[in-house]
Design a protein around this motif. Sequence first.
Motif, mmCIF file in Angstrom:
data_model
loop_
_atom_site.group_PDB
_atom_site.id
_atom_site.type_symbol
_atom_site.label_atom_id
_atom_site.label_comp_id
_atom_site.label_asym_id
_atom_site.label_seq_id
_atom_site.Cartn_x
_atom_site.Cartn_y
_atom_site.Cartn_z
ATOM 1 N N ILE A 1 0.837 -1.202 0.000
ATOM 2 C CA ILE A 1 0.000 0.000 0.000
ATOM 3 C C ILE A 1 0.878 1.260 0.000
ATOM 4 O O ILE A 1 0.625 2.207 -0.749
ATOM 5 N N GLY A 2 1.918 1.273 0.822
ATOM 6 C CA GLY A 2 2.811 2.431 0.880
ATOM 7 C C GLY A 2 3.518 2.685 -0.439
ATOM 8 O O GLY A 2 3.628 3.826 -0.889
ATOM 9 N N ALA A 3 4.003 1.621 -1.071
ATOM 10 C CA ALA A 3 4.672 1.783 -2.361
ATOM 11 C C ALA A 3 3.692 2.286 -3.417
ATOM 12 O O ALA A 3 4.027 3.154 -4.226
ATOM 13 N N GLY A 4 2.494 1.750 -3.406
ATOM 14 C CA GLY A 4 1.478 2.198 -4.371
ATOM 15 C C GLY A 4 1.124 3.661 -4.180
ATOM 16 O O GLY A 4 0.999 4.409 -5.159
ATOM 17 N N LEU A 5 0.966 4.074 -2.937
ATOM 18 C CA LEU A 5 0.667 5.484 -2.671
ATOM 19 C C LEU A 5 1.815 6.389 -3.087
ATOM 20 O O LEU A 5 1.600 7.475 -3.645
ATOM 21 N N GLY A 6 3.034 5.960 -2.824
ATOM 22 C CA GLY A 6 4.198 6.765 -3.197
ATOM 23 C C GLY A 6 4.316 6.934 -4.704
ATOM 24 O O GLY A 6 4.544 8.039 -5.206
ATOM 25 N N ILE A 7 4.155 5.841 -5.439
ATOM 26 C CA ILE A 7 4.247 5.916 -6.893
ATOM 27 C C ILE A 7 3.088 6.731 -7.467
ATOM 28 O O ILE A 7 3.270 7.519 -8.399
ATOM 29 N N MET B 1 10.653 11.197 -12.879
ATOM 30 C CA MET B 1 9.521 10.452 -12.335
ATOM 31 C C MET B 1 9.766 8.953 -12.448
ATOM 32 O O MET B 1 9.532 8.198 -11.495
ATOM 33 N N LEU B 2 10.238 8.493 -13.594
ATOM 34 C CA LEU B 2 10.477 7.068 -13.792
ATOM 35 C C LEU B 2 11.585 6.549 -12.886
ATOM 36 O O LEU B 2 11.485 5.448 -12.333
ATOM 37 N N ILE B 3 12.635 7.328 -12.720
ATOM 38 C CA ILE B 3 13.730 6.910 -11.831
ATOM 39 C C ILE B 3 13.232 6.815 -10.387
ATOM 40 O O ILE B 3 13.510 5.839 -9.684
ATOM 41 N N ALA B 4 12.481 7.807 -9.940
ATOM 42 C CA ALA B 4 11.963 7.795 -8.565
ATOM 43 C C ALA B 4 10.977 6.642 -8.362
ATOM 44 O O ALA B 4 11.020 5.963 -7.328
ATOM 45 N N ALA B 5 10.106 6.395 -9.339
ATOM 46 C CA ALA B 5 9.156 5.292 -9.222
ATOM 47 C C ALA B 5 9.876 3.954 -9.184
ATOM 48 O O ALA B 5 9.495 3.055 -8.418
ATOM 49 N N ALA B 6 10.930 3.795 -9.973
ATOM 50 C CA ALA B 6 11.691 2.556 -9.969
ATOM 51 C C ALA B 6 12.390 2.346 -8.624
ATOM 52 O O ALA B 6 12.440 1.223 -8.112
ATOM 53 N N LEU B 7 12.917 3.419 -8.048
ATOM 54 C CA LEU B 7 13.567 3.301 -6.749
ATOM 55 C C LEU B 7 12.565 2.921 -5.660
ATOM 56 O O LEU B 7 12.849 2.062 -4.814
ATOM 57 N N ILE B 8 11.394 3.517 -5.680
ATOM 58 C CA ILE B 8 10.367 3.182 -4.693
ATOM 59 C C ILE B 8 9.924 1.740 -4.864
ATOM 60 O O ILE B 8 9.758 1.001 -3.889
ATOM 61 N N GLU B 9 9.741 1.311 -6.105
ATOM 62 C CA GLU B 9 9.320 -0.055 -6.348
ATOM 63 C C GLU B 9 10.390 -1.047 -5.894
ATOM 64 O O GLU B 9 10.086 -2.088 -5.324
ATOM 65 N N GLY B 10 11.652 -0.716 -6.140
ATOM 66 C CA GLY B 10 12.735 -1.582 -5.710
ATOM 67 C C GLY B 10 12.820 -1.699 -4.202
ATOM 68 O O GLY B 10 13.025 -2.788 -3.654
#
Length: 63
Positions: free
Chosen positions: A14-20, A45-54
């Motif tokens: 849930i936290g990762a989804g909210l962050g992305i 945006m893509l770099i930050a989303a990839a880092l959050i997902e990782g």
Amino acid sequence: MEIPSIVGAGLIVIGAGLGIGRIGGQAMEAIARQPEASGKIQTAMLIAAALIEGIGFAALFAA
């Protein structure tokens, strides 16, 4: 699996989804304000989303 680890995994997802989602929304807002900077904004945006997902993916293994 024990109940606490299942709850922890759910909170991680849930936290990762909210962050992305927040990153995507703010990026669209920024592109609407400055369309000429859309390439740089999308890249960031893509770099930050990839880092959050990782980080979220790694946290799932830790939970």
